[in-house]
Design an enzyme around this catalytic site. Structure first.
Site, PDB file in Angstrom:
ATOM      1  N   LYS A 237      -7.061  -0.926  -0.898  1.00 46.15           N
ATOM      2  CA  LYS A 237      -7.066   0.677  -1.420  1.00 46.15           C
ATOM      3  C   LYS A 237      -5.822   0.821  -2.265  1.00 46.15           C
ATOM      4  O   LYS A 237      -4.845   0.603  -1.980  1.00 46.15           O
ATOM      5  CB  LYS A 237      -6.840   1.501  -0.190  1.00 46.15           C
ATOM      6  CG  LYS A 237      -8.135   1.261   0.992  1.00 46.15           C
ATOM      7  CD  LYS A 237      -8.113   2.292   2.050  1.00 46.15           C
ATOM      8  CE  LYS A 237      -9.061   1.981   2.896  1.00 46.15           C
ATOM      9  NZ  LYS A 237      -8.965   2.964   4.364  1.00 46.15           N
TER      10      LYS A 237
ATOM     11  N   MET B 160       4.185   7.476   2.308  1.00 48.71           N
ATOM     12  CA  MET B 160       3.147   7.819   1.543  1.00 48.71           C
ATOM     13  C   MET B 160       3.383   9.209   0.856  1.00 48.71           C
ATOM     14  O   MET B 160       2.526  10.058   0.789  1.00 48.71           O
ATOM     15  CB  MET B 160       1.680   7.805   2.013  1.00 48.71           C
ATOM     16  CG  MET B 160       1.306   6.634   2.810  1.00 48.71           C
ATOM     17  SD  MET B 160      -0.318   6.524   3.371  1.00 48.71           S
ATOM     18  CE  MET B 160       0.047   7.615   4.860  1.00 48.71           C
TER      19      MET B 160
ATOM     20  N   ASP C  47      -6.049  -5.557   3.065  1.00 45.80           N
ATOM     21  CA  ASP C  47      -5.767  -4.307   2.396  1.00 45.80           C
ATOM     22  C   ASP C  47      -4.992  -4.635   1.057  1.00 45.80           C
ATOM     23  O   ASP C  47      -4.494  -5.888   1.080  1.00 45.80           O
ATOM     24  CB  ASP C  47      -4.897  -3.231   3.102  1.00 45.80           C
ATOM     25  CG  ASP C  47      -5.837  -2.266   3.821  1.00 45.80           C
ATOM     26  OD1 ASP C  47      -7.020  -2.331   3.738  1.00 45.80           O
ATOM     27  OD2 ASP C  47      -5.367  -1.365   4.556  1.00 45.80           O
TER      28      ASP C  47
END
Length: 465
Positions: free
Chosen positions: A57, A171, A35
């Site tokens: 991502k 997040m 990632d």
């Protein structure tokens, strides 16, 4: 024949926070899918034949869709590959690792989960915030601030706001104003301390501390953004007392990967973040042993050449006794020192030895200056097409050898060559300095060929009290 998939947690960012089994799985892997938030240095732990697949991502944008990632894991495993799915943090903490595991189980693929250190705990520790403390918090709660677009059940703010202990949102930076408003609305004290920690455990780590009423303005003022942790609770106040500062804090250096980590260890123990780039692989070449047997003077130009030479001798039924009576010259003092460890004492080093016209130099790719016979024991092959770093993010690069500098230079893109103008190069010896000055570094700093002296010179250049 089925292979195996390892869902592997890379930890919060610092490459040393990878687990031991995680490092072993990377070394064994045939394929690694990784990632965006994974430190590129971890890829140096892989073997020379590995296939690396970037499925990184970005917020609101997936380079490779999750359904495609799932299918890649299944496809590679079904042809017998050992596959590592390398994910930031822990695979099962808001990383969709559970979904990937479900797909693998449904498809009958052998898989395992190797936990990683989650940023929800390590990120707080990195700035002196214990997630629990007997006087402040006897529990903690980790909550995602990112929800599915198709209507995930809304958070129970009344319950969250009334919880005792530390609340950590992952997040959640895009939702920070809503988070603060909801907590206050449902009864959280307006003056509850809040910390925002960006890029926790890395060289670019930043933090601001405020409370539920002013943290949004502080974030704007100090220009913090994702990826970041939102920490709510009284434990935040301990950061002022427990946050440790080291002399090389915030320094970002790049060095060649080596299994001997003493240079790396000394730098990170002083607070620097050290990343490493992959060295070229030395591929053995077929050699006519008679050239070595007939030579009167042999120049050994690297540590790798010394080991390869002994391998060739023993493969032909000989050993170090074949070199008896010959003059042995080492390229430099580092090579000479290593020769002693394998039972060879060099008669001198270049350029202090006058070489006859018929000497034999053993090593890798033929140097331009070789006047005698050059015996190529191996060929260097790069493991990747370019350096996986934005070099503008580094303060310095360290080169222990001309070989490591050559590997670095070979991987530079035009953009990275331009970025060298903002980076200092520390070179361990005058010969490396000559080569480094041919590149466009901001400054080339020549050090003694000693790890201790090099680290001392870096501290003089960048350190602070």
């Amino acid at each position: 024949m089925n292979g195996r998939v390892t869902l592997l947690g890379a930890g919060p960012g610092d490459p040393e926070l990878l687990t031991l089994i995680g490092k072993r799985r990377l070394a064994e892997a045939d394929v690694v899918l990784y990632d965006r938030l994974v430190d590129p240095s971890l890829l140096a732990f892989t073997n020379s034949q590995v296939k690396l697949v970037d499925v990184g991502k970005l917020p609101q944008h997936h380079k490779v869709k999750q359904t495609r990632i799932n299918q890649l894991l299944v496809n590679y495993a079904r042809v017998g590959k050992k596959v590592v799915r390398l994910k930031a943090g822990d695979p099962y903490v808001f990383g969709r690792g559970g979904e990937e595991a479900q797909v693998l189980e449904q498809e009958g693929v052998d898989f395992e989960v190797v936990p990683g250190i989650t940023s929800a705990i390590a990120g707080l520790a990195a700035v002196g915030i214990p997630i629990t403390h007997r006087d402040f918090a006897s529990s903690f709660h980790v909550i995602t601030g990112h929800h599915k677009k198709n209507g995930q059940k809304q958070l129970d703010w009344g319950n969250i706001a009334q919880q005792e202990g530390t609340i950590v949102f992952l997040m959640g930076m895009a939702q920070l104003p809503k988070i603060c408003t909801a907590l206050i609305k449902h009864g959280k004290d307006k003056k509850t301390p809040v910390a925002i920690i960006q890029w926790a455990t890395q060289w670019r780590q930043k933090m601001v501390i405020g409370d539920l009423t002013n943290i949004n303005e502080l974030v704007k003022e100090h220009q913090l953004s994702s990826p970041a942790l939102i920490v709510v609770g009284e434990v935040v106040t301990l950061s002022k007392q427990l946050n440790i500062h080291r002399p090389l804090q915030g320094l970002h250096v790049l060095l060649p990967y080596s299994k001997q980590h003493r240079l790396f260890n000394q730098l990170v123990d002083r607070g620097a973040t050290a990343d490493f780039y992959q060295r070229a692989v030395k591929v053995p070449q077929e050699v006519n042993i008679s050239a070595v047997e007939n030579a009167k003077l042999i120049v050994i130009d690297s540590v790798a050449a010394a080991h390869r030479l002994i391998t060739i001798l023993t493969a032909n039924g000989s050993d170090l006794r074949t070199l008896a009576g010959k003059t042995i010259v080492a390229l430099n003092h580092a090579v000479a020192h290593h020769l002693r460890t394998i039972g060879l004492i060099a008669d001198g080093t270049l350029p202090d030895v006058n070489l006859p016209a018929d000497y034999v130099e053993v090593g890798g790719e033929k140097p331009q200056t070789s006047a005698g016979t050059f015996l190529s024991l191996y060929q260097k092959v790069s493991r990747c097409d370019s350096l996986p770093f934005e070099l503008g993010e580094f303060n310095a690069v360290i080169f222990p050898s001309t070989d490591s500098l050559a590997d670095f230079a070979q991987l530079l893109t035009p953009k990275q060559e331009h970025q060298l103008m903002t980076i200092k190069a520390f070179v361990m010896g005058p010969k490396i300095s000559q080569v480094a000055n041919q590149l466009t570094f901001q400054k080339v700093i020549e050090c003694q060929p000693s790890i201790d002296e090099t680290v001392k010179r870096i501290e003089e250049e960048f350190g602070r009290d």
